[in-house]
Design a protein around this motif. Sequence first.
Motif, PDB file in Angstrom:
ATOM      1  N   ASP A  19      31.595  36.299  26.059  1.00  0.00           N
ATOM      2  CA  ASP A  19      30.874  37.448  26.612  1.00  0.00           C
ATOM      3  C   ASP A  19      30.224  38.259  25.485  1.00  0.00           C
ATOM      4  O   ASP A  19      30.424  37.988  24.291  1.00  0.00           O
ATOM      5  CB  ASP A  19      31.827  38.342  27.422  1.00  0.00           C
ATOM      6  CG  ASP A  19      33.099  38.676  26.642  1.00  0.00           C
ATOM      7  OD1 ASP A  19      32.990  39.020  25.452  1.00  0.00           O
ATOM      8  OD2 ASP A  19      34.201  38.572  27.228  1.00  0.00           O
ATOM      9  N   VAL A  20      29.432  39.263  25.880  1.00  0.00           N
ATOM     10  CA  VAL A  20      28.685  40.085  24.921  1.00  0.00           C
ATOM     11  C   VAL A  20      29.628  40.893  24.035  1.00  0.00           C
ATOM     12  O   VAL A  20      29.387  41.057  22.834  1.00  0.00           O
ATOM     13  CB  VAL A  20      27.720  41.031  25.673  1.00  0.00           C
ATOM     14  CG1 VAL A  20      27.033  41.976  24.691  1.00  0.00           C
ATOM     15  CG2 VAL A  20      26.682  40.241  26.446  1.00  0.00           C
ATOM     16  N   ALA A  21      30.727  41.387  24.599  1.00  0.00           N
ATOM     17  CA  ALA A  21      31.670  42.193  23.821  1.00  0.00           C
ATOM     18  C   ALA A  21      32.233  41.408  22.641  1.00  0.00           C
ATOM     19  O   ALA A  21      32.354  41.923  21.519  1.00  0.00           O
ATOM     20  CB  ALA A  21      32.805  42.670  24.725  1.00  0.00           C
ATOM     21  N   THR A  22      32.561  40.131  22.887  1.00  0.00           N
ATOM     22  CA  THR A  22      33.076  39.270  21.811  1.00  0.00           C
ATOM     23  C   THR A  22      32.000  39.024  20.758  1.00  0.00           C
ATOM     24  O   THR A  22      32.273  39.012  19.553  1.00  0.00           O
ATOM     25  CB  THR A  22      33.568  37.928  22.389  1.00  0.00           C
ATOM     26  OG1 THR A  22      34.452  38.171  23.465  1.00  0.00           O
ATOM     27  CG2 THR A  22      34.287  37.105  21.319  1.00  0.00           C
ATOM     28  N   LEU A  23      30.765  38.828  21.222  1.00  0.00           N
ATOM     29  CA  LEU A  23      29.642  38.608  20.306  1.00  0.00           C
ATOM     30  C   LEU A  23      29.459  39.807  19.381  1.00  0.00           C
ATOM     31  O   LEU A  23      29.344  39.651  18.154  1.00  0.00           O
ATOM     32  CB  LEU A  23      28.365  38.352  21.105  1.00  0.00           C
ATOM     33  CG  LEU A  23      27.064  38.263  20.292  1.00  0.00           C
ATOM     34  CD1 LEU A  23      27.111  37.102  19.319  1.00  0.00           C
ATOM     35  CD2 LEU A  23      25.853  38.143  21.213  1.00  0.00           C
ATOM     36  N   VAL A  24      29.460  41.007  19.956  1.00  0.00           N
ATOM     37  CA  VAL A  24      29.288  42.221  19.160  1.00  0.00           C
ATOM     38  C   VAL A  24      30.442  42.383  18.181  1.00  0.00           C
ATOM     39  O   VAL A  24      30.248  42.751  17.013  1.00  0.00           O
ATOM     40  CB  VAL A  24      29.170  43.454  20.082  1.00  0.00           C
ATOM     41  CG1 VAL A  24      29.177  44.737  19.258  1.00  0.00           C
ATOM     42  CG2 VAL A  24      27.913  43.374  20.932  1.00  0.00           C
ATOM     43  N   ASP A  25      31.646  42.060  18.634  1.00  0.00           N
ATOM     44  CA  ASP A  25      32.821  42.177  17.769  1.00  0.00           C
ATOM     45  C   ASP A  25      32.714  41.252  16.564  1.00  0.00           C
ATOM     46  O   ASP A  25      33.001  41.642  15.430  1.00  0.00           O
ATOM     47  CB  ASP A  25      34.086  41.859  18.572  1.00  0.00           C
ATOM     48  CG  ASP A  25      35.337  41.925  17.711  1.00  0.00           C
ATOM     49  OD1 ASP A  25      35.701  43.033  17.255  1.00  0.00           O
ATOM     50  OD2 ASP A  25      35.939  40.849  17.458  1.00  0.00           O
ATOM     51  N   LYS A  26      32.263  40.012  16.789  1.00  0.00           N
ATOM     52  CA  LYS A  26      32.151  39.043  15.696  1.00  0.00           C
ATOM     53  C   LYS A  26      31.003  39.430  14.748  1.00  0.00           C
ATOM     54  O   LYS A  26      31.114  39.245  13.535  1.00  0.00           O
ATOM     55  CB  LYS A  26      31.935  37.631  16.252  1.00  0.00           C
ATOM     56  CG  LYS A  26      33.210  37.060  16.896  1.00  0.00           C
ATOM     57  CD  LYS A  26      33.034  35.601  17.250  1.00  0.00           C
ATOM     58  CE  LYS A  26      34.338  34.994  17.806  1.00  0.00           C
ATOM     59  NZ  LYS A  26      35.382  34.942  16.764  1.00  0.00           N
ATOM     60  N   LYS A  43      30.061  42.402  14.115  1.00  0.00           N
ATOM     61  CA  LYS A  43      30.478  43.596  13.380  1.00  0.00           C
ATOM     62  C   LYS A  43      31.575  43.303  12.360  1.00  0.00           C
ATOM     63  O   LYS A  43      31.489  43.726  11.204  1.00  0.00           O
ATOM     64  CB  LYS A  43      30.945  44.657  14.374  1.00  0.00           C
ATOM     65  CG  LYS A  43      31.270  46.021  13.728  1.00  0.00           C
ATOM     66  CD  LYS A  43      31.750  47.018  14.764  1.00  0.00           C
ATOM     67  CE  LYS A  43      30.638  47.382  15.725  1.00  0.00           C
ATOM     68  NZ  LYS A  43      31.065  48.443  16.686  1.00  0.00           N
ATOM     69  N   ASN A  44      32.587  42.533  12.760  1.00  0.00           N
ATOM     70  CA  ASN A  44      33.771  42.372  11.939  1.00  0.00           C
ATOM     71  C   ASN A  44      33.784  41.106  11.081  1.00  0.00           C
ATOM     72  O   ASN A  44      34.380  41.078  10.004  1.00  0.00           O
ATOM     73  CB  ASN A  44      35.029  42.402  12.801  1.00  0.00           C
ATOM     74  CG  ASN A  44      35.166  43.727  13.544  1.00  0.00           C
ATOM     75  OD1 ASN A  44      34.983  44.778  12.942  1.00  0.00           O
ATOM     76  ND2 ASN A  44      35.475  43.670  14.829  1.00  0.00           N
ATOM     77  N   GLU A  45      33.135  40.019  11.568  1.00  0.00           N
ATOM     78  CA  GLU A  45      33.120  38.761  10.801  1.00  0.00           C
ATOM     79  C   GLU A  45      31.831  38.598  10.019  1.00  0.00           C
ATOM     80  O   GLU A  45      31.840  38.421   8.802  1.00  0.00           O
ATOM     81  CB  GLU A  45      33.346  37.588  11.750  1.00  0.00           C
ATOM     82  CG  GLU A  45      34.760  37.538  12.357  1.00  0.00           C
ATOM     83  CD  GLU A  45      34.976  36.296  13.215  1.00  0.00           C
ATOM     84  OE1 GLU A  45      34.226  35.309  13.042  1.00  0.00           O
ATOM     85  OE2 GLU A  45      35.895  36.309  14.052  1.00  0.00           O
ATOM     86  N   ALA A  46      30.704  38.664  10.726  1.00  0.00           N
ATOM     87  CA  ALA A  46      29.409  38.504  10.044  1.00  0.00           C
ATOM     88  C   ALA A  46      29.017  39.773   9.282  1.00  0.00           C
ATOM     89  O   ALA A  46      28.277  39.689   8.301  1.00  0.00           O
ATOM     90  CB  ALA A  46      28.337  38.137  11.061  1.00  0.00           C
ATOM     91  N   LYS A  47      29.511  40.919   9.766  1.00  0.00           N
ATOM     92  CA  LYS A  47      29.232  42.212   9.145  1.00  0.00           C
ATOM     93  C   LYS A  47      27.727  42.472   9.027  1.00  0.00           C
ATOM     94  O   LYS A  47      27.198  42.863   7.969  1.00  0.00           O
ATOM     95  CB  LYS A  47      29.902  42.336   7.770  1.00  0.00           C
ATOM     96  CG  LYS A  47      31.426  42.229   7.830  1.00  0.00           C
ATOM     97  CD  LYS A  47      32.068  42.538   6.502  1.00  0.00           C
ATOM     98  CE  LYS A  47      33.568  42.306   6.526  1.00  0.00           C
ATOM     99  NZ  LYS A  47      34.269  43.142   7.495  1.00  0.00           N
ATOM    100  N   VAL A  48      27.015  42.201  10.146  1.00  0.00           N
ATOM    101  CA  VAL A  48      25.561  42.429  10.154  1.00  0.00           C
ATOM    102  C   VAL A  48      25.173  43.605  11.035  1.00  0.00           C
ATOM    103  O   VAL A  48      24.009  43.990  11.075  1.00  0.00           O
ATOM    104  CB  VAL A  48      24.810  41.158  10.629  1.00  0.00           C
ATOM    105  CG1 VAL A  48      24.966  40.036   9.629  1.00  0.00           C
ATOM    106  CG2 VAL A  48      25.271  40.723  12.011  1.00  0.00           C
ATOM    107  N   VAL A  49      26.147  44.173  11.775  1.00  0.00           N
ATOM    108  CA  VAL A  49      25.856  45.370  12.570  1.00  0.00           C
ATOM    109  C   VAL A  49      26.912  46.445  12.275  1.00  0.00           C
ATOM    110  O   VAL A  49      27.971  46.169  11.731  1.00  0.00           O
ATOM    111  CB  VAL A  49      25.847  45.064  14.090  1.00  0.00           C
ATOM    112  CG1 VAL A  49      24.687  44.159  14.442  1.00  0.00           C
ATOM    113  CG2 VAL A  49      27.164  44.448  14.550  1.00  0.00           C
TER     114      VAL A  49
END
Length: 249
Positions: free
Chosen positions: A234-241, A243-249
């Motif tokens: 889902d979108v929430a998981t995408l935003v989380d990744k 933010k926290n893994e890719a650190k692009v947002v």
Amino acid sequence: MKVLVPVKRVVDYNVKVRVKSDGTGVDIANVKMSMNPFDEIAVEEAVRLKEKGVVTEIVAVSCGVTQCQETLRTAMAIGADRAILVETSDELQPLAVAKILKALVDKEQPGLVILGKQAIDDDCNQTGQMLAALTGMPQATFASKVEVADGHAIVTREVDGGLETLKLKLPAVVTSDLRLNEPRYVTLPNIMKAKKKTLEVMKPSDLGVDTAPRIKTLKVSEPPKRGAGIKVPDVATLVDKLKNEAKVV
């Protein structure tokens, strides 16, 4: 008017470049070599100016190993009248090439120097600018259109915000961009004619130029391989990744 067109022998743009195992550089053994695409565009533009009656003679120049003669023959097959090879096995950096070209400019006295904006092997984008500085000539880089008339060159160049038009008093230095023209196909009759054209060979020492490198390459490495993508529910998981893994947002 005489035009000087420097051309460089590089690994063909269709070849996948491999880095040497010791990381000292790029492996060019048994690899197809060809003329730098931006320099090919520069030769084509010089030939077009000659066809318009503006230019009377085109001199192609290359610096490097003996095999650079093949590149110069290609330039003459496109339409250059004669060629000069400054032969050396030394590693030539942009400043050394600019010094060699400056010596040739003093010798040949061209009205215009057209060269590629950069070479596809080192991507330095420095030689044209350094040559203009050494010779004191006006310069126009990244040219997408060139017109010569009344002792001036009108050059349209590509900049970040669009197009810029410059008027240069000749002699001048112009570096070609990708959209300046489409180089013509080299025909077999012209290849045969090129073999009969004059190709002069000299050494940097003949021109009194020191080609000693000023920059030392410490290491050459390939870019890291791109990791495989993943699917998210889902979108929430995408935003989380993001933010926290890719650190692009």
